[in-house]
Design an enzyme around this catalytic site. Structure first.
Site, mmCIF file in Angstrom:
data_model
loop_
_atom_site.group_PDB
_atom_site.id
_atom_site.type_symbol
_atom_site.label_atom_id
_atom_site.label_comp_id
_atom_site.label_asym_id
_atom_site.label_seq_id
_atom_site.Cartn_x
_atom_site.Cartn_y
_atom_site.Cartn_z
ATOM 1 C CG HIS A 158 0.826 13.976 -24.188
ATOM 2 N ND1 HIS A 158 1.515 15.129 -24.488
ATOM 3 C CD2 HIS A 158 1.703 13.219 -23.447
ATOM 4 C CE1 HIS A 158 2.736 15.069 -23.962
ATOM 5 N NE2 HIS A 158 2.871 13.931 -23.331
ATOM 6 N NE ARG A 197 -3.738 -2.376 2.230
ATOM 7 C CZ ARG A 197 -3.418 -3.535 2.786
ATOM 8 N NH1 ARG A 197 -2.280 -3.644 3.451
ATOM 9 N NH2 ARG A 197 -4.228 -4.561 2.690
ATOM 10 C CG ASN A 251 -2.029 15.780 -20.451
ATOM 11 O OD1 ASN A 251 -0.964 15.384 -19.985
ATOM 12 N ND2 ASN A 251 -3.165 15.732 -19.780
ATOM 13 C CD GLU A 274 6.657 14.833 -23.457
ATOM 14 O OE1 GLU A 274 6.012 15.890 -23.378
ATOM 15 O OE2 GLU A 274 6.133 13.699 -23.334
ATOM 16 C CD GLU A 319 -4.062 15.865 -16.543
ATOM 17 O OE1 GLU A 319 -2.899 15.469 -16.467
ATOM 18 O OE2 GLU A 319 -4.861 15.473 -17.412
ATOM 19 C CG HIS A 366 -1.322 9.029 -24.958
ATOM 20 N ND1 HIS A 366 -1.836 9.292 -23.713
ATOM 21 C CD2 HIS A 366 0.013 9.241 -24.838
ATOM 22 C CE1 HIS A 366 -0.871 9.649 -22.890
ATOM 23 N NE2 HIS A 366 0.256 9.631 -23.541
ATOM 24 C CE LYS A 416 -0.710 13.338 -15.360
ATOM 25 N NZ LYS A 416 -1.024 13.824 -16.724
ATOM 26 C CE LYS A 419 5.515 16.633 -15.094
ATOM 27 N NZ LYS A 419 5.464 15.403 -15.827
ATOM 28 N NE ARG A 475 0.653 16.456 -13.856
ATOM 29 C CZ ARG A 475 1.334 15.691 -13.024
ATOM 30 N NH1 ARG A 475 1.104 15.771 -11.727
ATOM 31 N NH2 ARG A 475 2.245 14.848 -13.472
ATOM 32 C CG HIS A 483 5.772 9.273 -24.901
ATOM 33 N ND1 HIS A 483 4.399 9.141 -24.927
ATOM 34 C CD2 HIS A 483 6.029 10.393 -24.171
ATOM 35 C CE1 HIS A 483 3.855 10.131 -24.232
ATOM 36 N NE2 HIS A 483 4.818 10.892 -23.760
HETATM 37 P P1 NAD Z 1 12.162 4.588 -22.412
HETATM 38 O O1 NAD Z 1 12.067 4.499 -20.976
HETATM 39 O O2 NAD Z 1 11.649 3.463 -23.230
HETATM 40 O O3 NAD Z 1 13.697 4.833 -22.801
HETATM 41 C C1 NAD Z 1 14.052 4.952 -24.149
HETATM 42 C C2 NAD Z 1 15.136 3.927 -24.540
HETATM 43 O O4 NAD Z 1 16.402 4.384 -24.088
HETATM 44 C C3 NAD Z 1 14.938 2.552 -23.938
HETATM 45 O O5 NAD Z 1 15.386 1.583 -24.855
HETATM 46 C C4 NAD Z 1 15.859 2.602 -22.729
HETATM 47 O O6 NAD Z 1 16.264 1.340 -22.283
HETATM 48 C C5 NAD Z 1 17.017 3.382 -23.283
HETATM 49 N N1 NAD Z 1 17.833 4.103 -22.336
HETATM 50 C C6 NAD Z 1 17.424 4.710 -21.190
HETATM 51 N N2 NAD Z 1 18.434 5.407 -20.670
HETATM 52 C C7 NAD Z 1 19.504 5.216 -21.468
HETATM 53 C C8 NAD Z 1 20.838 5.692 -21.462
HETATM 54 N N3 NAD Z 1 21.257 6.555 -20.536
HETATM 55 N N4 NAD Z 1 21.677 5.278 -22.422
HETATM 56 C C9 NAD Z 1 21.239 4.449 -23.412
HETATM 57 N N5 NAD Z 1 19.973 3.988 -23.490
HETATM 58 C C10 NAD Z 1 19.119 4.381 -22.528
HETATM 59 O O7 NAD Z 1 11.461 5.918 -22.988
HETATM 60 P P2 NAD Z 1 11.422 7.425 -22.457
HETATM 61 O O8 NAD Z 1 11.357 8.240 -23.673
HETATM 62 O O9 NAD Z 1 12.460 7.697 -21.455
HETATM 63 O O10 NAD Z 1 10.012 7.492 -21.697
HETATM 64 C C11 NAD Z 1 8.815 7.276 -22.390
HETATM 65 C C12 NAD Z 1 7.784 6.806 -21.395
HETATM 66 O O11 NAD Z 1 7.570 7.827 -20.422
HETATM 67 C C13 NAD Z 1 6.428 6.518 -22.016
HETATM 68 O O12 NAD Z 1 5.936 5.312 -21.501
HETATM 69 C C14 NAD Z 1 5.573 7.674 -21.572
HETATM 70 O O13 NAD Z 1 4.218 7.330 -21.452
HETATM 71 C C15 NAD Z 1 6.173 8.002 -20.246
HETATM 72 N N6 NAD Z 1 5.943 9.376 -19.812
HETATM 73 C C16 NAD Z 1 5.471 9.570 -18.557
HETATM 74 C C17 NAD Z 1 5.290 10.851 -18.083
HETATM 75 C C18 NAD Z 1 4.851 11.066 -16.671
HETATM 76 O O14 NAD Z 1 4.532 12.201 -16.313
HETATM 77 N N7 NAD Z 1 4.858 10.042 -15.838
HETATM 78 C C19 NAD Z 1 5.591 11.950 -18.911
HETATM 79 C C20 NAD Z 1 6.077 11.715 -20.180
HETATM 80 C C21 NAD Z 1 6.261 10.415 -20.629
HETATM 81 N N1 GLY Z 2 3.324 14.398 -18.767
HETATM 82 C C1 GLY Z 2 2.070 14.947 -18.357
HETATM 83 C C2 GLY Z 2 2.004 15.225 -16.898
HETATM 84 O O1 GLY Z 2 2.929 14.978 -16.153
HETATM 85 O O2 GLY Z 2 0.989 15.696 -16.441
#
Ligand code: NAD
Ligand code: GLY
Length: 290
Positions: free
Chosen positions: A247, A120, A244, A184, A236, A251, A142, A226, A240, A264
């Protein structure tokens, strides 16, 4: 090192941005409840950075466990999430153990969701290693996994206790991932920071060339934007939703094509253009703005 604050009252936390931070256990220790840490990473990031993080913690007397997940958006699902719980249980982790997510947004979102659910709720720290995760996903709480019918549809708002963004980790990031992360970054300029947008238009080449000063500045300015939005509207209810931008279309692209086909950030970039074009068609902005 630059330090920003996400102002969320009792749940406020720092974002440290700088070089050589992975081995800095001294930055992590104040945020642990006990001397136990469970690290979540993946098969790409683990071989590059797990030992550096782990060695720093172990040298400081922290007991660590780790799970190495399969890589990629296609694995941001129930099955992979369950592997985190398997590790936490097998290692007899307690509610007071801190989960540390080491990787990009996929690892961060899944690690955070696991932390929100395990017993939890256990403390949670983000160590983002992609540009996208350093400027966006690690900040704001998030957390989620995907469902075949929709992206990020199962998750929780759950804030980390610390974000540790080591710019050195970007040295190994592929160019395509760097570009995707810039989508982003540009978003913050478009939604609320015209001065930053102007700076980005002049400095995109420096960013793509991985100029350290330019990257550090862009990450800091993005995180500042941010943090301000999250502090004003954590769950949100209004403002907030600005984060998006692009997005809704983005998405749809990711879900429709199958997770991982487009990155992404690539989907968000195309989605931002589509949102601008829709706004023009609705008469909200003119062609020059598009
Ligand atoms: P990811 O986590 O898939 O990383 C991209 C690639 O780079 C992967 O293959 C990873 O293994 C590799 N990698 C990571 N760090 C590395 C490094 N230092 N050197 C070499 N390779 C490396 O993708 P991302 O773009 O980091 O994140 C995308 C995800 O984040 C999506 O799922 C998206 O929905 C999510 N997201 C969440 C929020 C939020 O607010 N929580 C905001 C934006 C995006
Ligand atoms: N990436 C959208 C949010 O954090 O609200």
């Amino acid at each position: 090192m630059q330090t920003l604050n996400v102002a969320l009252g009792e749940r406020a936390y720092p974002i440290h941005i700088g070089r050589g931070l992975l081995g800095r256990a001294d930055l992590i220790l104040p945020h642990l409840k006990t001397q136990r840490v469970a690290i979540v990473t993946n098969e790409v990031v683990g071989p590059l950075y797990l030992e550096r993080l782990r060695a720093g913690l172990e040298d400081a007397g922290v007991r660590t466990a780790a799970v190495v997940l399969p890589d990629g958006e296609a694995h941001k699902d129930w099955e992979t999430l369950a592997r985190i719980f398997d590790m936490l249980l097998a290692e007899r982790c307690e509610r007071s153990t801190t989960l540390v997510a080491l990787g990009g947004g996929v690892v961060g979102d899944m690690g955070g969701f696991a932390a929100a659910c395990y017993q939890r709720g256990m403390p949670f720290i983000q160590v983002p290693t992609t540009l996208l995760s350093q400027v966006d996903s690690s900040v704001g709480g998030k957390t989620a996994i995907n469902h075949p019918l929709g992206k990020n549809m199962i998750g929780a708002f759950y804030q980390p206790r610390l974000v540790l963004a080591d710019i050195d980790t970007l040295d190994t990031l592929p160019d395509r991932e760097l570009s995707a992360g810039l989508a982003e970054v540009i978003k913050y300029g478009l939604i609320r920071d015209p001065g930053f947008l102007a700076w980005l238009e002049l400095n995109l080449d420096r960013l793509m060339a991985r100029d350290t000063d330019a990257l550090a500045w862009a990450i800091e300015r993005s995180c500042r934007n941010k943090a301000e939005v999250v502090a004003a509207d954590e769950t949100e209810q209004g403002e907030r939703a600005l984060l998006n931008l692009g997005h809704t279309f983005g998405h749809a692209i990711e879900t429709g094509l199958g997770y991982g086909e487009w990155l992404h950030g690539e989907a968000v970039a195309a989605g931002t253009m589509m949102a601008a074009e829709l706004s023009r068609r609705l008469g909200w902005i003119d062609a020059a703005a598009v």
